[in-house]
Design a protein around this motif. Sequence first.
Motif, PDB file in Angstrom:
ATOM      1  N   MET A   1     -14.180  10.470  -2.182  1.00 35.93           N
ATOM      2  CA  MET A   1     -14.620   9.410  -3.149  1.00 35.93           C
ATOM      3  C   MET A   1     -15.115   8.243  -2.487  1.00 35.93           C
ATOM      4  SD  MET A   1     -12.134   7.668  -5.905  1.00 35.93           S
ATOM      5  CE  MET A   1     -12.858   7.934  -7.397  1.00 35.93           C
ATOM      6  N   LYS A   2     -16.138   7.546  -3.010  1.00 33.29           N
ATOM      7  CA  LYS A   2     -16.808   6.512  -2.466  1.00 33.29           C
ATOM      8  C   LYS A   2     -16.252   5.291  -3.411  1.00 33.29           C
ATOM      9  CE  LYS A   2     -20.827   8.205  -0.367  1.00 33.29           C
ATOM     10  NZ  LYS A   2     -22.369   8.125  -0.364  1.00 33.29           N
TER      11      LYS A   2
ATOM     12  N   ARG B   1       1.547   7.805   8.817  1.00 36.14           N
ATOM     13  CA  ARG B   1       0.479   7.873   9.649  1.00 36.14           C
ATOM     14  C   ARG B   1      -0.599   7.984   9.033  1.00 36.14           C
ATOM     15  NH1 ARG B   1       2.032  11.614  14.663  1.00 36.14           N
ATOM     16  NH2 ARG B   1      -0.155  10.488  15.385  1.00 36.14           N
ATOM     17  N   SER B   2      -0.751   8.791   7.846  1.00 37.75           N
ATOM     18  CA  SER B   2      -1.756   8.724   6.779  1.00 37.75           C
ATOM     19  C   SER B   2      -2.270   7.486   6.201  1.00 37.75           C
ATOM     20  CB  SER B   2      -1.665   9.977   5.640  1.00 37.75           C
ATOM     21  OG  SER B   2      -1.210  11.381   6.285  1.00 37.75           O
ATOM     22  N   ILE B   3      -1.091   6.888   5.870  1.00 40.07           N
ATOM     23  CA  ILE B   3      -1.408   5.669   5.127  1.00 40.07           C
ATOM     24  C   ILE B   3      -1.957   4.381   6.323  1.00 40.07           C
ATOM     25  CG2 ILE B   3      -0.189   3.327   4.420  1.00 40.07           C
ATOM     26  CD1 ILE B   3       1.886   5.384   3.091  1.00 40.07           C
ATOM     27  N   TRP B   4      -1.489   4.789   7.545  1.00 40.73           N
ATOM     28  CA  TRP B   4      -2.246   3.907   8.777  1.00 40.73           C
ATOM     29  C   TRP B   4      -3.619   4.136   8.856  1.00 40.73           C
ATOM     30  CZ3 TRP B   4       2.026   4.565  12.857  1.00 40.73           C
ATOM     31  CH2 TRP B   4       3.174   4.103  12.474  1.00 40.73           C
ATOM     32  N   ALA B   5      -4.017   5.389   8.536  1.00 42.71           N
ATOM     33  CA  ALA B   5      -5.341   5.854   8.762  1.00 42.71           C
ATOM     34  C   ALA B   5      -6.292   4.882   7.795  1.00 42.71           C
ATOM     35  CB  ALA B   5      -5.503   7.289   8.712  1.00 42.71           C
ATOM     36  N   VAL B   6      -5.803   4.880   6.578  1.00 45.86           N
ATOM     37  CA  VAL B   6      -6.405   4.302   5.379  1.00 45.86           C
ATOM     38  C   VAL B   6      -6.458   2.954   5.748  1.00 45.86           C
ATOM     39  CG1 VAL B   6      -6.595   3.845   2.955  1.00 45.86           C
ATOM     40  CG2 VAL B   6      -5.761   6.025   3.561  1.00 45.86           C
ATOM     41  N   GLN B   7      -5.475   2.439   6.241  1.00 49.50           N
ATOM     42  CA  GLN B   7      -5.394   0.915   6.610  1.00 49.50           C
ATOM     43  C   GLN B   7      -6.412   0.534   7.582  1.00 49.50           C
ATOM     44  OE1 GLN B   7      -1.038   0.463   7.294  1.00 49.50           O
ATOM     45  NE2 GLN B   7      -1.109  -1.379   5.853  1.00 49.50           N
ATOM     46  N   ASP B   8      -6.408   1.397   8.696  1.00 48.85           N
ATOM     47  CA  ASP B   8      -7.324   1.091   9.766  1.00 48.85           C
ATOM     48  C   ASP B   8      -8.811   1.121   9.244  1.00 48.85           C
ATOM     49  OD1 ASP B   8      -5.143   1.080  11.306  1.00 48.85           O
ATOM     50  OD2 ASP B   8      -5.686   2.868  12.278  1.00 48.85           O
ATOM     51  N   LYS B   9      -9.149   1.926   8.356  1.00 50.02           N
ATOM     52  CA  LYS B   9     -10.436   2.226   7.673  1.00 50.02           C
ATOM     53  C   LYS B   9     -10.939   1.036   6.891  1.00 50.02           C
ATOM     54  CE  LYS B   9     -11.886   6.418   6.344  1.00 50.02           C
ATOM     55  NZ  LYS B   9     -12.083   7.569   5.305  1.00 50.02           N
ATOM     56  N   ILE B  10     -10.196   0.246   6.082  1.00 53.08           N
ATOM     57  CA  ILE B  10     -10.340  -0.798   5.401  1.00 53.08           C
ATOM     58  C   ILE B  10      -9.916  -1.887   6.059  1.00 53.08           C
ATOM     59  CG2 ILE B  10     -10.048   0.517   3.131  1.00 53.08           C
ATOM     60  CD1 ILE B  10      -7.385  -1.051   2.731  1.00 53.08           C
ATOM     61  N   ALA B  11      -9.571  -2.005   7.074  1.00 53.46           N
ATOM     62  CA  ALA B  11      -9.140  -3.394   7.660  1.00 53.46           C
ATOM     63  C   ALA B  11     -10.433  -4.192   8.134  1.00 53.46           C
ATOM     64  CB  ALA B  11      -8.392  -3.352   8.966  1.00 53.46           C
ATOM     65  N   LEU B  12     -10.035  -5.488   7.920  1.00 59.61           N
ATOM     66  CA  LEU B  12     -11.147  -6.421   8.168  1.00 59.61           C
ATOM     67  C   LEU B  12     -11.444  -6.435   9.845  1.00 59.61           C
ATOM     68  CD1 LEU B  12     -10.693  -7.266   5.214  1.00 59.61           C
ATOM     69  CD2 LEU B  12     -11.269  -9.718   6.001  1.00 59.61           C
TER      70      LEU B  12
ATOM     71  N   GLY C   1     -11.360  10.649   1.715  1.00 64.41           N
ATOM     72  CA  GLY C   1     -11.357  12.242   1.393  1.00 64.41           C
ATOM     73  C   GLY C   1     -10.174  12.100   0.278  1.00 64.41           C
ATOM     74  N   ASP C   2      -9.944  13.457  -0.205  1.00 58.00           N
ATOM     75  CA  ASP C   2      -9.065  13.524  -1.351  1.00 58.00           C
ATOM     76  C   ASP C   2      -7.478  12.937  -0.893  1.00 58.00           C
ATOM     77  OD1 ASP C   2     -11.087  14.813  -2.816  1.00 58.00           O
ATOM     78  OD2 ASP C   2     -10.374  16.789  -2.161  1.00 58.00           O
ATOM     79  N   GLY C   3      -6.963  13.324   0.139  1.00 56.74           N
ATOM     80  CA  GLY C   3      -5.847  12.778   0.711  1.00 56.74           C
ATOM     81  C   GLY C   3      -5.586  11.390   0.696  1.00 56.74           C
TER      82      GLY C   3
ATOM     83  N   LYS D   1      -4.053   5.913  -4.798  1.00 55.51           N
ATOM     84  CA  LYS D   1      -3.742   6.098  -6.117  1.00 55.51           C
ATOM     85  C   LYS D   1      -2.120   5.942  -6.157  1.00 55.51           C
ATOM     86  CE  LYS D   1      -7.296   8.901  -8.123  1.00 55.51           C
ATOM     87  NZ  LYS D   1      -7.748  10.104  -8.796  1.00 55.51           N
ATOM     88  N   ALA D   2      -1.594   6.681  -5.351  1.00 54.87           N
ATOM     89  CA  ALA D   2      -0.236   6.655  -5.392  1.00 54.87           C
ATOM     90  C   ALA D   2       0.445   5.231  -5.131  1.00 54.87           C
ATOM     91  CB  ALA D   2       0.672   7.575  -4.278  1.00 54.87           C
ATOM     92  N   ALA D   3      -0.060   4.435  -4.205  1.00 52.69           N
ATOM     93  CA  ALA D   3       0.403   3.339  -4.054  1.00 52.69           C
ATOM     94  C   ALA D   3       0.110   2.128  -5.001  1.00 52.69           C
ATOM     95  CB  ALA D   3      -0.446   2.695  -2.683  1.00 52.69           C
ATOM     96  N   LEU D   4      -0.831   2.349  -5.872  1.00 52.58           N
ATOM     97  CA  LEU D   4      -1.258   1.633  -7.148  1.00 52.58           C
ATOM     98  C   LEU D   4      -0.511   2.101  -8.218  1.00 52.58           C
ATOM     99  CD1 LEU D   4      -5.192   1.620  -6.821  1.00 52.58           C
ATOM    100  CD2 LEU D   4      -3.521  -0.427  -6.497  1.00 52.58           C
ATOM    101  N   GLN D   5       0.041   3.231  -8.288  1.00 55.50           N
ATOM    102  CA  GLN D   5       1.099   3.787  -9.296  1.00 55.50           C
ATOM    103  C   GLN D   5       2.180   3.152  -9.316  1.00 55.50           C
ATOM    104  OE1 GLN D   5      -0.479   7.865  -9.245  1.00 55.50           O
ATOM    105  NE2 GLN D   5      -1.364   7.745 -11.093  1.00 55.50           N
ATOM    106  N   THR D   6       2.606   3.064  -7.970  1.00 56.57           N
ATOM    107  CA  THR D   6       4.174   2.987  -7.724  1.00 56.57           C
ATOM    108  C   THR D   6       4.345   1.622  -7.710  1.00 56.57           C
ATOM    109  OG1 THR D   6       3.892   3.254  -5.506  1.00 56.57           O
ATOM    110  CG2 THR D   6       4.694   5.088  -6.740  1.00 56.57           C
TER     111      THR D   6
END
Length: 116
Positions: free
Chosen positions: A1-2, A28-39, A76-78, A84-89
Amino acid sequence: MKLTLDHTQRLNLHALLGAQRADVGAIRSIWAVQDKIALNADEENAIGVKREIMDGQPRTAWDPARSLPAKEFEFGDGETARIKAALQTWDSYGANADRRWLEPLTSALFGPGPAV
């Protein structure tokens, strides 16, 4: 998803993901997303990012008069499921304060809100 995220969305989503409780693999998966969006350092300097501790909790602040262009990210899907899970919770929504950054993000991830 973009997703196209502005700096406010990136900073708030980074913080929200960092507040998640999970097992080591999920963290570790969360860290990967954080690393991707970090300024990066140049982006942080451009908006005057400051990190503080308030009431024992880390807080990131920036100059609201400054901005950065929105940036597109491919997830990616994961990764999308983690966001989504972070927003929903998350239970600290502020109907007015968070709407500017949160509504476009939730609309992109979950579709438009209910009609009134």
